[in-house]
Design a protein around this motif. Sequence first.
Motif, PDB file in Angstrom:
ATOM      1  N   VAL A 153       0.863  -1.182   0.000  1.00 41.29           N
ATOM      2  CA  VAL A 153       0.000   0.000   0.000  1.00 41.29           C
ATOM      3  C   VAL A 153       0.900   1.232   0.000  1.00 41.29           C
ATOM      4  O   VAL A 153       1.690   1.431   0.930  1.00 41.29           O
ATOM      5  N   ILE A 154       0.771   2.054  -1.030  1.00 42.33           N
ATOM      6  CA  ILE A 154       1.618   3.234  -1.177  1.00 42.33           C
ATOM      7  C   ILE A 154       0.778   4.472  -0.932  1.00 42.33           C
ATOM      8  O   ILE A 154      -0.131   4.784  -1.706  1.00 42.33           O
ATOM      9  N   GLY A 155       1.072   5.173   0.154  1.00 38.58           N
ATOM     10  CA  GLY A 155       0.274   6.322   0.561  1.00 38.58           C
ATOM     11  C   GLY A 155      -0.655   5.936   1.687  1.00 38.58           C
ATOM     12  O   GLY A 155      -1.598   5.177   1.494  1.00 38.58           O
ATOM     13  N   LEU A 156      -0.367   6.441   2.885  1.00 37.12           N
ATOM     14  CA  LEU A 156      -1.143   6.068   4.074  1.00 37.12           C
ATOM     15  C   LEU A 156      -1.944   7.252   4.605  1.00 37.12           C
ATOM     16  O   LEU A 156      -2.010   7.490   5.800  1.00 37.12           O
ATOM     17  N   GLY A 157      -2.545   7.987   3.695  1.00 35.92           N
ATOM     18  CA  GLY A 157      -3.401   9.100   4.083  1.00 35.92           C
ATOM     19  C   GLY A 157      -4.746   8.599   4.571  1.00 35.92           C
ATOM     20  O   GLY A 157      -4.886   7.447   5.000  1.00 35.92           O
ATOM     21  N   SER A 158      -5.763   9.451   4.456  1.00 37.59           N
ATOM     22  CA  SER A 158      -7.071   9.095   5.005  1.00 37.59           C
ATOM     23  C   SER A 158      -7.687   7.892   4.302  1.00 37.59           C
ATOM     24  O   SER A 158      -8.434   7.131   4.920  1.00 37.59           O
ATOM     25  N   VAL A 159      -7.359   7.685   3.026  1.00 37.91           N
ATOM     26  CA  VAL A 159      -7.878   6.520   2.299  1.00 37.91           C
ATOM     27  C   VAL A 159      -6.908   5.343   2.409  1.00 37.91           C
ATOM     28  O   VAL A 159      -7.284   4.244   2.817  1.00 37.91           O
ATOM     29  N   ALA A 209      -1.195  -1.544  -4.233  1.00 40.07           N
ATOM     30  CA  ALA A 209      -2.323  -0.609  -4.101  1.00 40.07           C
ATOM     31  C   ALA A 209      -1.797   0.814  -4.026  1.00 40.07           C
ATOM     32  O   ALA A 209      -1.447   1.298  -2.944  1.00 40.07           O
ATOM     33  N   PRO A 210      -1.717   1.532  -5.169  1.00 41.15           N
ATOM     34  CA  PRO A 210      -1.287   2.939  -5.135  1.00 41.15           C
ATOM     35  C   PRO A 210      -2.399   3.812  -4.555  1.00 41.15           C
ATOM     36  O   PRO A 210      -3.511   3.819  -5.080  1.00 41.15           O
ATOM     37  N   CYS A 211      -2.099   4.531  -3.494  1.00 43.10           N
ATOM     38  CA  CYS A 211      -3.127   5.337  -2.820  1.00 43.10           C
ATOM     39  C   CYS A 211      -2.658   6.753  -2.538  1.00 43.10           C
ATOM     40  O   CYS A 211      -3.197   7.422  -1.650  1.00 43.10           O
ATOM     41  N   GLY A 232      -5.788   0.207  -6.616  1.00 44.89           N
ATOM     42  CA  GLY A 232      -5.594   1.197  -5.551  1.00 44.89           C
ATOM     43  C   GLY A 232      -6.500   2.394  -5.714  1.00 44.89           C
ATOM     44  O   GLY A 232      -7.250   2.512  -6.689  1.00 44.89           O
ATOM     45  N   ALA A 233      -6.409   3.307  -4.756  1.00 41.77           N
ATOM     46  CA  ALA A 233      -7.319   4.444  -4.686  1.00 41.77           C
ATOM     47  C   ALA A 233      -6.806   5.700  -5.371  1.00 41.77           C
ATOM     48  O   ALA A 233      -7.571   6.651  -5.558  1.00 41.77           O
ATOM     49  N   ALA A 234      -5.534   5.766  -5.736  1.00 41.00           N
ATOM     50  CA  ALA A 234      -4.991   6.975  -6.346  1.00 41.00           C
ATOM     51  C   ALA A 234      -5.663   7.252  -7.690  1.00 41.00           C
ATOM     52  O   ALA A 234      -5.955   6.322  -8.455  1.00 41.00           O
ATOM     53  N   ASN A 235      -5.923   8.514  -7.976  1.00 39.07           N
ATOM     54  CA  ASN A 235      -6.452   8.920  -9.278  1.00 39.07           C
ATOM     55  C   ASN A 235      -5.332   8.952 -10.308  1.00 39.07           C
ATOM     56  O   ASN A 235      -4.175   9.224  -9.986  1.00 39.07           O
ATOM     57  N   ASN A 236      -5.687   8.696 -11.577  1.00 39.02           N
ATOM     58  CA  ASN A 236      -4.741   8.852 -12.699  1.00 39.02           C
ATOM     59  C   ASN A 236      -3.409   8.162 -12.441  1.00 39.02           C
ATOM     60  O   ASN A 236      -2.341   8.762 -12.571  1.00 39.02           O
ATOM     61  N   GLN A 237      -3.467   6.887 -12.082  1.00 42.02           N
ATOM     62  CA  GLN A 237      -2.258   6.136 -11.762  1.00 42.02           C
ATOM     63  C   GLN A 237      -1.330   5.981 -12.969  1.00 42.02           C
ATOM     64  O   GLN A 237      -0.113   5.962 -12.827  1.00 42.02           O
ATOM     65  N   LEU A 238      -1.918   5.868 -14.160  1.00 44.02           N
ATOM     66  CA  LEU A 238      -1.127   5.715 -15.376  1.00 44.02           C
ATOM     67  C   LEU A 238      -0.600   7.071 -15.832  1.00 44.02           C
ATOM     68  O   LEU A 238      -1.376   8.002 -16.056  1.00 44.02           O
ATOM     69  N   ALA A 239       0.716   7.181 -15.981  1.00 41.96           N
ATOM     70  CA  ALA A 239       1.286   8.418 -16.519  1.00 41.96           C
ATOM     71  C   ALA A 239       0.792   8.647 -17.941  1.00 41.96           C
ATOM     72  O   ALA A 239       0.668   9.784 -18.398  1.00 41.96           O
ATOM     73  N   ASP A 257      -8.398   2.676 -11.992  1.00 40.10           N
ATOM     74  CA  ASP A 257      -8.451   3.438 -10.739  1.00 40.10           C
ATOM     75  C   ASP A 257      -9.792   4.123 -10.516  1.00 40.10           C
ATOM     76  O   ASP A 257     -10.288   4.192  -9.389  1.00 40.10           O
ATOM     77  N   PHE A 258     -10.409   4.617 -11.599  1.00 43.52           N
ATOM     78  CA  PHE A 258     -11.663   5.356 -11.422  1.00 43.52           C
ATOM     79  C   PHE A 258     -12.832   4.435 -11.070  1.00 43.52           C
ATOM     80  O   PHE A 258     -13.906   4.912 -10.712  1.00 43.52           O
ATOM     81  N   VAL A 259     -12.614   3.124 -11.152  1.00 37.83           N
ATOM     82  CA  VAL A 259     -13.596   2.166 -10.659  1.00 37.83           C
ATOM     83  C   VAL A 259     -13.291   1.830  -9.201  1.00 37.83           C
ATOM     84  O   VAL A 259     -14.174   1.829  -8.341  1.00 37.83           O
ATOM     85  N   CYS A 260     -12.013   1.589  -8.907  1.00 35.79           N
ATOM     86  CA  CYS A 260     -11.602   1.217  -7.547  1.00 35.79           C
ATOM     87  C   CYS A 260     -11.918   2.297  -6.521  1.00 35.79           C
ATOM     88  O   CYS A 260     -12.266   1.989  -5.372  1.00 35.79           O
ATOM     89  N   ASN A 261     -11.772   3.552  -6.907  1.00 38.56           N
ATOM     90  CA  ASN A 261     -11.898   4.636  -5.915  1.00 38.56           C
ATOM     91  C   ASN A 261     -13.241   5.353  -5.957  1.00 38.56           C
ATOM     92  O   ASN A 261     -13.374   6.479  -5.494  1.00 38.56           O
ATOM     93  N   ALA A 262     -14.260   4.674  -6.492  1.00 40.78           N
ATOM     94  CA  ALA A 262     -15.570   5.321  -6.648  1.00 40.78           C
ATOM     95  C   ALA A 262     -16.388   5.366  -5.365  1.00 40.78           C
ATOM     96  O   ALA A 262     -17.451   5.994  -5.337  1.00 40.78           O
ATOM     97  N   GLY A 263     -15.927   4.739  -4.287  1.00 38.47           N
ATOM     98  CA  GLY A 263     -16.716   4.668  -3.064  1.00 38.47           C
ATOM     99  C   GLY A 263     -17.113   6.018  -2.508  1.00 38.47           C
ATOM    100  O   GLY A 263     -18.242   6.198  -2.023  1.00 38.47           O
TER     101      GLY A 263
END
Length: 321
Positions: A153-159, A209-211, A232-239, A257-263
């Motif tokens: 898991v990359i990025g341990l913010g609120s999500v 899981a890029p977050c 993962g939850a990060a937006n626009n993961q693909l450069a 990503d835009f499916v995974c993070n739609a919650g």
Amino acid sequence: MVAVHSTARGPALGGCRMWTYDDARAAVRDVLRLSRAMTFKAAVAGLPLGGGKGVIMLRPDEPPLSPERREAVLQDFGDTVEALGGDYLTAEDVGTGEPDMEVIAGRTSHVTGLATGSGDPSPWTAIGCEVAVRATLERVFGTGDPSGRRIAVIGLGSVGGRLAELLHEGGAELVVADVDQSKRELAERLGATWTDPLSAMTAEVDLVAPCALGGVLNDETVPALRCKAIAGAANNQLADDSLEAQIAERGILWAPDFVCNAGGIINICVELEPSGYDPARAETNVRVVGDSLRTIFDSAAATGTTPLTAALALGQERLRG
């Protein structure tokens, strides 16, 4: 700045991001790309919403905003939202939170995710992402059970932080990373291996899981991936969208990503229903993220395309009505 990408299915919903950019062109590129992602996020989720995004640009050579200056900036943003007459609904995002939304709400009624409504959407984004991780594991390994799976898991913010907790509760073995060294405390509490973001991205794990922020799947990282799946939850993961084909060629399944993070947006949409907000209904709706991914994976397999192509096709179909 605010970008409204589409109102074909309803008002454009998207968070207000407060972030540091080297120049205005970079901020404009970001807000445009993020607004497009929001359109497809809402469409694939079947929501009566369009896609938009807001960005408040900070400069790297300026000191942090004072409380007074921050309030003034947020009020200006609220005026911008109000000028769009309801075509754009804002919410919190990276760099903003519920108190900021309250300030913006002083200048416009087109604000969601307030404490009096559905509140902070990030816990719901994390729940949806955990469901997505399970659906992706299921497709790759035949079972969605994370127990015993090694997950980065990359990025341990609120999500990302909440996602890591959920995966830990499910029995996963975690590798975690964040640019904020204070997050090591969470890593220790979860018994996770702490490392830097690049090492986590290229670690030998079952799933990454890029977050954090976008662009992490790029020309440098894609050839170095050693996972079987990415969700993962990060937006626009693909450069660049073309990188998904390279990922697929390496036998790695990438969940769009835009499916995974739609919650988060699914939760906010419940707030907008005439009957008012109901957390039980929100959770039921958020957990449909897994079914959306299964549909996309099935479509990609049946047509010989990638999950991104299948997801965009589904979104375009729903945008056409």
